[in-house]
Design a protein around this motif. Sequence first.
Motif: not given
Lengths: 219, 219
Positions: A147-148, A174-175, A123-124, A154-155
């Motif tokens: 997607k999420v 992820i988010l 993410l960073s 995200p299996l």
Amino acid sequence: MISNRELYPLISVDIALFSVVEETLKVLLVKRAQEPEAKKWALPGGVLKPDRDISLEATARRVLADKVAVELPHLEEVATYSGPDRDPRGWSIAVLFYALLPHDQVNALVRSKVEALSWENALSPENLLAFDHTAQLQAALEILRDKVVSHALPLHLMPEKFTLTALQRTCEAILGGPIDKSVFRRRIRGSHDLIELDEFVRGAQRPAHLYRASEGFKF
Amino acid sequence: MISNRELYPLISVDIALFSVVEETLKVLLVKRAQEPEAKKWALPGGVLKPDRDISLEATARRVLADKVAVELPHLEEVATYSGPDRDPRGWSIAVLFYALLPHDQVNALVRSKVEALSWENALSPENLLAFDHTAQLQAALEILRDKVVSHALPLHLMPEKFTLTALQRTCEAILGGPIDKSVFRRRIRGSHDLIELDEFVRGAQRPAHLYRASEGFKF
DNA sequence: AGAATAGTGTCTGTCAGACAGTATCGC
DNA sequence: GCGATACTGTCTGACAGACACTATTCT
């Protein structure tokens, strides 16, 4: 004299391999050993070998097999990058894929004498990447997030058995932000992608139900 | 002897150009004049010319300029198709784009002596297409649909000025089913992509407000 | 007036966000 | 009992689907 690349572009594949380490989304980076852009960090990639690869996805799998010692469950195309200037060797095409590695297999990296591998915060990212890989990483992340957000779980990032809280942590990684536990559980209750097992995790607290992904779930 | 294609794959671009005719979503097809797959219908396409094209998107624009006599407002990548068997000439890569043509410009097709052009019903094509173009069309349609479902307005398919009912008909043409008028209008009321004009369409009924797309809207 | 199309109002169910509450473990 | 984590219940507001209603024009 015109360059060979003006007749036959360089065709390669880049891969954003994601995993989760310490509840943070990571992406696999390679320290480039050769020119161009030597010693810079980059997404792993490789050139197409038409005599060996049955498709560009196969190229991606072959390149990944060099870095990771396990079968990859999930590989999907993101976009393609092309033009005369993105690589100093001339006209080039790079097809970007993203891949997901269950986080209990994060250590399955292949030892290599020529290149260094590293799990970087996705993410960073700390460093500027080689070529147009910063943009590529951004695009791969966006697809992952979409997607999420659109209720896909995200299996592929999870180990075989996992708790709902662990799954929630992965979605949050992820988010990039917290999710309300009640909201999260209500949403996945309607999902047919999860199967509740009759097993529990016993720790220093109340035991948690274990789940696994159903056979043919989609991401 | 190994084929040249085993060293240098054929790199081309295919385009699914959509428009709306008589409130139906159409896609532009070309009747192939040359082998392979001569006389079969196919999505328009062409090979990359690295000495002329600055990117694969540029290739797509160049190919389209051959078929349509207007500037295209919207062009976006869908996916890439690759492998040794999808084209009889050998190992090949095709990058698929989709494009949107406002439906008041449907007649801007370039006359050609060597090939026939046709607007085919996009949702239920009559003929089997050449190569893997049936699958390509399906993929392009899916992306188009996803966008409309996720509240994006297909303004690139509209003429400069249009009524809300016309916009709704276009969305319906893409989704393949009716939309409730009240629901549709409520949803787009929150959108910043539409600008209400002070003009009206006068016909045989109550005049309808005209709208136009705002400058930097996204699709 | 009547047909036709533009545009609005309202009822209802569903679901997301927020947050508090209960359950079950180890110590 | 207490801390910690798993899990559930409930209130509220927003919004989608369905459908009836009003508004304005032309003939």
